[in-house]
Scaffold this motif. Structure first.
Motif, PDB file in Angstrom:
ATOM      1  N   SER A  41       0.801  -1.288  -0.094  1.00 22.31           N
ATOM      2  CA  SER A  41      -0.130  -0.073  -0.066  1.00 22.31           C
ATOM      3  C   SER A  41       0.972   1.419   0.020  1.00 22.31           C
ATOM      4  N   LYS A  45       1.051   4.158  -2.724  1.00 17.48           N
ATOM      5  CA  LYS A  45       0.634   5.412  -2.797  1.00 17.48           C
ATOM      6  C   LYS A  45       1.917   6.430  -3.382  1.00 17.48           C
ATOM      7  N   GLU A  46       3.132   5.762  -3.265  1.00 20.25           N
ATOM      8  CA  GLU A  46       4.356   6.503  -3.706  1.00 20.25           C
ATOM      9  C   GLU A  46       4.179   6.551  -5.444  1.00 20.25           C
ATOM     10  N   GLU A  58      -7.162   7.222  -4.976  1.00 20.82           N
ATOM     11  CA  GLU A  58      -6.859   7.127  -3.595  1.00 20.82           C
ATOM     12  C   GLU A  58      -6.546   5.734  -3.167  1.00 20.82           C
ATOM     13  N   ILE A  59      -5.672   5.448  -2.491  1.00 20.73           N
ATOM     14  CA  ILE A  59      -5.276   4.036  -2.029  1.00 20.73           C
ATOM     15  C   ILE A  59      -5.490   3.953  -0.655  1.00 20.73           C
ATOM     16  N   THR A  61      -5.569   1.358   2.655  1.00 25.25           N
ATOM     17  CA  THR A  61      -4.934   0.374   3.456  1.00 25.25           C
ATOM     18  C   THR A  61      -5.703  -0.435   4.204  1.00 25.25           C
TER      19      THR A  61
END
Length: 205
Positions: A41, A45-46, A58-59, A61
């Motif tokens: 996750s 995001k990176e 949008e990620i 977790t």
């Protein structure tokens, strides 16, 4: 996955964010990627932050099933997934790799039975599976009230038996498109169909 006209997409089992990025590249949709593994996750995001589509992705977790139970997901017009494949056999030596490759944490049944709860009336579910799961997925989708709108059988080379199945289910009745795709031609070169499908993503194409 036909996402060109999708406005909102959930990517179940986002991994490093690759598929979320690909569907964002192919549409104007707002994309939510859900990934259970914390390290994956973070990587997703990176990757999203370093892309030109980051403002639309949008990620989250966490476990997809937990989000389903808590009813935390929005209603969207497309759910996509490249879910874990292996349902038996030896686990991979790495626990993270095992989690990503096995159905212990996320099964086809989980995705298919939960999808109708979060799809619009014209919504679609797209996923990929091994050919061995074909009959089970047909049965589960019928129980879930989803209608098969497209099925593509994938083989590694022309003339060889299919090894993967691409599925598209919808919430409404309609005709089903059944086609096939070979990744390589008889000379073991990438087929024209495969190049056409993937040339926006591979630099060597």
């Amino acid at each position: 996955a036909d996402v060109e006209n999708s406005q909102s997409i959930i990517d179940v089992g986002a991994g490093c964010g690759l598929i979320s990025l690909m569907v964002a590249q192919r549409s104007n949709a707002k994309v939510i990627g859900i990934e259970i593994d914390n390290d994956a996750s973070i990587e997703a995001k990176e990757n999203v932050a370093n892309s030109k589509w980051g403002s639309r992705i949008e990620i989250l977790t966490g476990d997809f099933n937990d989000h389903v139970v808590k009813n935390e997901l929005p209603i969207v017009d497309h759910i996509i997934s490249n879910p874990p494949f292996f349902t038996n056999g030896l686990l991979a030596p790495s626990s993270k790799r095992a989690m990503a490759r096995h159905c212990d944490t996320l099964s086809f049944n989980d995705i298919i039975t939960s999808a109708p709860k979060f799809l619009t009336k014209n919504g679609k579910l797209s996923l990929i599976s091994p050919i061995e799961n074909k009959d089970d997925i047909m049965f589960i989708s019928e129980i879930a009230g989803l209608n098969l709108s497209r099925i593509t059988e994938i083989s590694s080379q022309v003339g060889k038996s299919p090894v993967r199945v691409l599925w598209e289910f919808c919430m409404t009745d309609g005709d089903c498109i059944h086609d096939k795709l070979a990744i390589r031609d008889a000379n073991n070169n990438y087929s024209d169909e495969y190049i056409e499908l993937t040339n926006e993503f591979y630099l060597n194409f």
